[in-house]
Design a protein around this motif. Structure first.
Motif, PDB file in Angstrom:
ATOM      1  N   PRO A  43      -1.761   1.124   1.721  1.00 45.68           N
ATOM      2  CA  PRO A  43      -0.876   0.622   0.674  1.00 45.68           C
ATOM      3  C   PRO A  43      -0.173   1.773  -0.045  1.00 45.68           C
ATOM      4  CG  PRO A  43      -2.963  -0.547   0.612  1.00 45.68           C
ATOM      5  CD  PRO A  43      -3.122   0.573   1.605  1.00 45.68           C
ATOM      6  N   GLY A  44       1.145   1.693  -0.130  1.00 43.10           N
ATOM      7  CA  GLY A  44       1.925   2.736  -0.783  1.00 43.10           C
ATOM      8  C   GLY A  44       1.975   4.050  -0.030  1.00 43.10           C
ATOM      9  N   GLY A  45       1.389   4.100   1.166  1.00 45.26           N
ATOM     10  CA  GLY A  45       1.306   5.347   1.931  1.00 45.26           C
ATOM     11  C   GLY A  45       2.633   5.796   2.513  1.00 45.26           C
ATOM     12  N   VAL A  46       2.780   7.104   2.579  1.00 47.20           N
ATOM     13  CA  VAL A  46       3.971   7.728   3.165  1.00 47.20           C
ATOM     14  C   VAL A  46       3.492   8.792   4.138  1.00 47.20           C
ATOM     15  CG1 VAL A  46       6.080   9.042   2.722  1.00 47.20           C
ATOM     16  CG2 VAL A  46       5.264   7.399   1.023  1.00 47.20           C
ATOM     17  N   ALA A  47       3.943   8.716   5.382  1.00 51.48           N
ATOM     18  CA  ALA A  47       3.577   9.741   6.365  1.00 51.48           C
ATOM     19  C   ALA A  47       4.376  11.010   6.112  1.00 51.48           C
ATOM     20  CB  ALA A  47       3.838   9.236   7.778  1.00 51.48           C
ATOM     21  N   ASP A  48       3.870  12.109   6.619  1.00 48.28           N
ATOM     22  CA  ASP A  48       4.640  13.347   6.571  1.00 48.28           C
ATOM     23  C   ASP A  48       5.886  13.189   7.443  1.00 48.28           C
ATOM     24  OD1 ASP A  48       2.693  14.596   5.011  1.00 48.28           O
ATOM     25  OD2 ASP A  48       1.635  15.372   6.759  1.00 48.28           O
ATOM     26  N   ALA A  49       6.994  13.733   6.993  1.00 43.60           N
ATOM     27  CA  ALA A  49       8.218  13.718   7.797  1.00 43.60           C
ATOM     28  C   ALA A  49       8.005  14.587   9.034  1.00 43.60           C
ATOM     29  CB  ALA A  49       9.397  14.232   6.979  1.00 43.60           C
ATOM     30  N   HIS A  50       8.503  14.119  10.182  1.00 42.34           N
ATOM     31  CA  HIS A  50       8.298  14.844  11.436  1.00 42.34           C
ATOM     32  C   HIS A  50       9.296  14.364  12.487  1.00 42.34           C
ATOM     33  CE1 HIS A  50       6.032  11.097  11.857  1.00 42.34           C
ATOM     34  NE2 HIS A  50       6.175  11.236  13.169  1.00 42.34           N
ATOM     35  N   VAL A  66       7.508  -1.766   6.485  1.00 39.54           N
ATOM     36  CA  VAL A  66       7.600  -0.313   6.469  1.00 39.54           C
ATOM     37  C   VAL A  66       9.066   0.101   6.444  1.00 39.54           C
ATOM     38  CG1 VAL A  66       7.162   1.795   7.810  1.00 39.54           C
ATOM     39  CG2 VAL A  66       5.417   0.002   7.690  1.00 39.54           C
ATOM     40  N   GLU A  67       9.380   0.991   5.521  1.00 40.06           N
ATOM     41  CA  GLU A  67      10.702   1.613   5.523  1.00 40.06           C
ATOM     42  C   GLU A  67      10.569   2.922   6.278  1.00 40.06           C
ATOM     43  OE1 GLU A  67      14.162   3.173   2.510  1.00 40.06           O
ATOM     44  OE2 GLU A  67      12.075   3.490   1.931  1.00 40.06           O
ATOM     45  N   THR A  68      11.424   3.123   7.269  1.00 39.93           N
ATOM     46  CA  THR A  68      11.446   4.383   7.996  1.00 39.93           C
ATOM     47  C   THR A  68      12.751   5.095   7.675  1.00 39.93           C
ATOM     48  OG1 THR A  68      10.077   3.488   9.775  1.00 39.93           O
ATOM     49  CG2 THR A  68      11.338   5.492  10.268  1.00 39.93           C
ATOM     50  N   ARG A  69      12.637   6.200   6.957  1.00 40.88           N
ATOM     51  CA  ARG A  69      13.794   7.057   6.701  1.00 40.88           C
ATOM     52  C   ARG A  69      13.956   7.938   7.922  1.00 40.88           C
ATOM     53  NH1 ARG A  69      12.113  10.241   1.863  1.00 40.88           N
ATOM     54  NH2 ARG A  69      14.186  11.131   2.071  1.00 40.88           N
ATOM     55  N   PRO A  96       7.892   7.259   7.886  1.00 37.54           N
ATOM     56  CA  PRO A  96       7.591   5.886   7.497  1.00 37.54           C
ATOM     57  C   PRO A  96       6.888   5.804   6.146  1.00 37.54           C
ATOM     58  CG  PRO A  96       6.029   6.633   9.146  1.00 37.54           C
ATOM     59  CD  PRO A  96       7.008   7.751   8.941  1.00 37.54           C
ATOM     60  N   ARG A  97       7.175   4.695   5.429  1.00 35.49           N
ATOM     61  CA  ARG A  97       6.549   4.442   4.125  1.00 35.49           C
ATOM     62  C   ARG A  97       6.202   2.968   4.025  1.00 35.49           C
ATOM     63  NH1 ARG A  97       8.674   2.774  -1.067  1.00 35.49           N
ATOM     64  NH2 ARG A  97      10.761   2.797  -0.165  1.00 35.49           N
ATOM     65  N   ASN A  98       4.959   2.672   3.697  1.00 37.08           N
ATOM     66  CA  ASN A  98       4.527   1.297   3.483  1.00 37.08           C
ATOM     67  C   ASN A  98       5.141   0.798   2.177  1.00 37.08           C
ATOM     68  OD1 ASN A  98       3.200  -1.121   3.035  1.00 37.08           O
ATOM     69  ND2 ASN A  98       1.175  -0.327   3.533  1.00 37.08           N
ATOM     70  N   LEU A  99       5.863  -0.308   2.234  1.00 30.73           N
ATOM     71  CA  LEU A  99       6.536  -0.835   1.049  1.00 30.73           C
ATOM     72  C   LEU A  99       5.608  -1.622   0.122  1.00 30.73           C
ATOM     73  CD1 LEU A  99       9.928  -1.918   2.646  1.00 30.73           C
ATOM     74  CD2 LEU A  99       9.467   0.074   1.199  1.00 30.73           C
ATOM     75  N   SER A 100       4.396  -1.907   0.566  1.00 31.39           N
ATOM     76  CA  SER A 100       3.440  -2.640  -0.268  1.00 31.39           C
ATOM     77  C   SER A 100       2.495  -1.673  -0.976  1.00 31.39           C
ATOM     78  CB  SER A 100       2.611  -3.609   0.579  1.00 31.39           C
ATOM     79  OG  SER A 100       1.583  -4.194  -0.203  1.00 31.39           O
ATOM     80  N   ASP A 101       2.220  -1.959  -2.228  1.00 26.05           N
ATOM     81  CA  ASP A 101       1.234  -1.176  -2.976  1.00 26.05           C
ATOM     82  C   ASP A 101      -0.160  -1.778  -2.880  1.00 26.05           C
ATOM     83  OD1 ASP A 101       3.032   0.773  -3.873  1.00 26.05           O
ATOM     84  OD2 ASP A 101       3.627  -0.468  -5.585  1.00 26.05           O
ATOM     85  N   THR A 102      -0.283  -2.932  -2.178  1.00 30.01           N
ATOM     86  CA  THR A 102      -1.578  -3.616  -2.130  1.00 30.01           C
ATOM     87  C   THR A 102      -2.100  -3.886  -0.725  1.00 30.01           C
ATOM     88  OG1 THR A 102      -0.500  -5.779  -2.274  1.00 30.01           O
ATOM     89  CG2 THR A 102      -1.189  -4.758  -4.358  1.00 30.01           C
ATOM     90  N   GLU A 103      -1.233  -3.914   0.278  1.00 35.41           N
ATOM     91  CA  GLU A 103      -1.643  -4.261   1.641  1.00 35.41           C
ATOM     92  C   GLU A 103      -1.315  -3.133   2.617  1.00 35.41           C
ATOM     93  OE1 GLU A 103      -3.238  -7.085   2.505  1.00 35.41           O
ATOM     94  OE2 GLU A 103      -3.231  -7.652   0.374  1.00 35.41           O
ATOM     95  N   PRO A 104      -2.201  -2.856   3.576  1.00 34.02           N
ATOM     96  CA  PRO A 104      -1.866  -1.874   4.606  1.00 34.02           C
ATOM     97  C   PRO A 104      -0.807  -2.436   5.554  1.00 34.02           C
ATOM     98  CG  PRO A 104      -3.964  -2.904   5.098  1.00 34.02           C
ATOM     99  CD  PRO A 104      -3.535  -3.426   3.762  1.00 34.02           C
TER     100      PRO A 104
END
Length: 130
Positions: A43-50, A66-69, A96-104
């Protein structure tokens, strides 16, 4: 290779700040042309850019949004949700960034490189870094 391999209880690790379970890879089963993994973005996680050096990635979103920039400076973005497929060409920076703050958010990831993680290159908005 002339045998069928079942991979059970694969080890989950953390890569680029997300949960990562490698199922099929050169190391896990002797694959010579692909890898297949299961990822969990907390929840709310953001991966390292790569970016991926020389191989394609396909993602099937199982749950979450998931939002993927992506692209130079990570200035573009797409949103995927359960049932969506995402294709990432070689060399395209993404995050990638999870758009939810409560769910994986969960997904299955396939790559046409059996070495899985060896050619993942860190990225900053100013370009690649070692």
């Amino acid at each position: 290779m002339d045998r069928v391999v079942v991979i059970r209880s694969a080890e989950t690790t953390e890569r680029q700040r997300i949960g990562y379970t490698v199922g099929v890879s050169a190391e896990a089963c002797g694959s010579t042309g692909l890898s297949l993994s299961y990822i969990v973005v907390p929840p709310g996680g953001v991966a390292d850019a790569h970016w991926h050096d020389g191989y394609e990635t396909a993602i099937y979103q199982l749950s979450g949004r998931v939002e993927t920039r992506f692209g130079p400076g990570l200035e573009e973005s797409v949103v995927t949700e359960a049932g969506d497929f995402l294709f990432i060409p070689p060399g395209v920076p993404h995050q990638p960034r999870n758009l939810s703050d409560t769910e994986p958010a969960t997904a299955v990831v396939a790559r046409n490189d059996p070495r899985d993680e060896e050619r993942v290159v860190s990225y900053s908005t100013s370009g690649p870094r070692a």
